[in-house]
Design an enzyme around this catalytic site. Structure first.
Site, PDB file in Angstrom:
ATOM      1  CD  GLU A   1      -3.086  -0.456   0.057  1.00 12.37           C
ATOM      2  OE1 GLU A   1      -3.144  -0.117  -1.142  1.00 12.37           O
ATOM      3  OE2 GLU A   1      -3.659  -1.454   0.502  1.00 12.37           O
TER       4      GLU A   1
ATOM      5  CB  THR B   1       4.543   0.236  -2.527  1.00 10.76           C
ATOM      6  OG1 THR B   1       3.357  -0.516  -2.796  1.00 10.76           O
ATOM      7  CG2 THR B   1       5.030  -0.069  -1.129  1.00 10.76           C
TER       8      THR B   1
ATOM      9  N   GLY C   1     -15.846   5.545  -2.176  1.00 15.07           N
ATOM     10  CA  GLY C   1     -15.081   5.833  -0.951  1.00 15.07           C
ATOM     11  C   GLY C   1     -14.800   4.594  -0.116  1.00 15.07           C
TER      12      GLY C   1
ATOM     13  CG  ASP D   1      -6.230   2.210  -7.368  1.00 11.33           C
ATOM     14  OD1 ASP D   1      -5.576   1.336  -6.770  1.00 11.33           O
ATOM     15  OD2 ASP D   1      -6.638   3.247  -6.822  1.00 11.33           O
TER      16      ASP D   1
HETATM   17  C1  GLA Z   1      -5.153   4.834  -3.950  1.00 10.93           C
HETATM   18  C2  GLA Z   1      -4.367   5.201  -5.204  1.00 10.93           C
HETATM   19  C3  GLA Z   1      -3.374   4.104  -5.585  1.00 10.93           C
HETATM   20  C4  GLA Z   1      -2.521   3.678  -4.405  1.00 10.93           C
HETATM   21  C5  GLA Z   1      -3.386   3.426  -3.167  1.00 10.93           C
HETATM   22  C6  GLA Z   1      -2.556   3.176  -1.943  1.00 10.93           C
HETATM   23  O1  GLA Z   1      -5.994   3.758  -4.194  1.00 10.93           O
HETATM   24  O2  GLA Z   1      -5.230   5.447  -6.286  1.00 10.93           O
HETATM   25  O3  GLA Z   1      -2.569   4.530  -6.659  1.00 10.93           O
HETATM   26  O4  GLA Z   1      -1.514   4.617  -4.141  1.00 10.93           O
HETATM   27  O5  GLA Z   1      -4.258   4.514  -2.895  1.00 10.93           O
HETATM   28  O6  GLA Z   1      -1.811   2.023  -2.074  1.00 10.93           O
END
Ligand code: GLA
Length: 380
Positions: A28, A30, A116, A166
């Site tokens: 996370e 990263t 969210g 994501d």
């Molecule tokens: C959000 C961002 C991702 C990532 C996560 C944390 O989802 O969109 O790119 O940085 O937070 O891991």
């Protein structure tokens, strides 16, 4: 689900796109540090129905979630005050920088993804639209181009300087696999998502503290600050990916405690992702789950992106032998925890955790079991 009857009447869908949300087992914050992540798509998605219209530049997008129609002029793309609209306009704007083939279209968006909740409804929205327009107007963009333009839409129109995880997971995932993604090279390996006899349970705190997007960008800046300092001595260091623990320790006195802790967390988390991938391949799920707990504690104490509701759920799970892993997921400050729970105990656990959460916060917890699923696809 709301439905605007006049919009739907006469709509002849030429194309239906399924664009999933994602989970992340470990890794996370990263991604924007050029590190490693382990996400995959889930079986909940946003469905886009698309048709060309007769216009050269007028588009109409109906969201059943908001029961609103967004009218867009392709010749006058501009940011909106409504967040969901910026994802749409952002994608159109990024596409217009690389192709002039998109013409007027109508679109119905129907979402199964809670907003969210940390399962990235935003990436699903961006990538689903980009994927659909690529097909409808023969843009000939590759999957990775769609991923990257969707990420730029979020940077430039929504203002969140997100990493690539994501969008990558939403588009590139494959059924019953998790992705081990190196965010620096964008090379990835698919690993069998063999979690039996455990189920992947998501528990949604149903809180979304409004710190989320401002603190997200602050974390990114903090990591960049560390790099600025270290790269004065080590000019090959371009991101925290290139920093080792012993290198970080050399700069202990030049860094504030906060900066030191942020970087320390990232170095540890990258190592955890690599170890977790080996453990999953070996089938050592208990040790895999232990790394999920360690990841959470790092996010809570060193990276400071958790919140009382998420910490409560992680603490609660630790008393249950049949929950072998639990951590916050996504950007933080609310949203879901991801849990590995023994199949025989899932119903009991859900009942107990819901009761305890309600007692503590006066908020209803929502739960759903999910399975690693394919990325964006065209419905045949
Ligand atoms: C959000 C961002 C991702 C990532 C996560 C944390 O989802 O969109 O790119 O940085 O937070 O891991």
């Amino acid at each position: 689900m709301a439905i605007n009857k006049s919009f739907v009447k006469g709509f002849k869908s030429e194309l239906v796109v399924h664009s999933p949300g994602r989970i992340n087992f470990i890794g996370e914050h990263t991604d924007y540090n050029n590190g490693f992540v382990m996400p995959t798509a889930i079986d909940k998605k946003i469905i886009f129905s698309l048709q060309k219209n007769d216009s050269n530049h007028l588009c109409k997008v109906y969201s059943s979630t908001y029961d609103k129609i967004l009218t867009i002029n392709l010749n006058r793309l501009k940011p909106s005050t409504e967040e969901w609209e910026n994802y749409i306009v952002g994608v159109l704007s990024e596409i217009s920088k690389i192709s002039d083939r998109v013409k007027g279209f109508d679109c119905i968006i129907d979402s199964q993804l809670p907003i969210g909740a940390g399962i990235s409804s935003s990436a699903a929205l961006e990538c689903g639209l980009a994927y659909g327009l690529n097909e409808l107007f023969n843009l000939n963009l590759s999957k990775i181009e769609l991923v990257e333009l969707s990420q730029r839409a979020e940077h430039n129109y929504v203002g969140t300087k997100c990493g690539i995880m994501d969008q990558f997971a939403s588009v590139m995932s494959e059924d019953k696999k998790v992705i081990l993604l190196d965010c620096k090279s964008k090379h990835y390996r698919l690993i069998d998502a063999n979690f039996e006899p455990y189920k992947v349970l998501l528990l949604n705190t149903n809180v979304s503290h409004n710190l989320a997007s401002s603190e997200y960008n602050t974390r990114r800046e903090e990591c960049e600050r560390v790099i600025e300092i270290i790269s004065k001595t080590y000019n090959k260091v371009k991101s925290l990916r290139d920093v080792t623990k012993s290198m970080l320790d050399e700069f202990r006195d030049d860094l504030t405690d906060v900066l030191y802790q942020r970087a320390y967390y990232i170095i540890e988390e990258n190592n955890r992702v690599l170890r977790a991938s080996e453990l999953l391949e070996k089938g050592d799920l208990e040790s895999f789950g232990e790394l999920m707990y360690q990841s959470h504690r790092g996010l809570q104490h060193k990276y400071e992106v958790s919140c009382p509701e998420l910490d409560f759920l992680v603490d609660f799970s630790e008393d249950y032998e049949r929950v072998i892993g639990c951590r916050m997921m996504g950007g933080g400050f609310g949203g879901c925890t991801i849990n590995l729970v023994h199949a025989d105990s899932v119903s009991d656990y859900i009942l107990n955790v819901k009761k305890a959460y309600k007692k503590q916060f006066e908020i209803d917890l929502t739960s759903f079991i999910t399975v690693p699923s394919p990325g964006t696809l065209i419905q045949s």
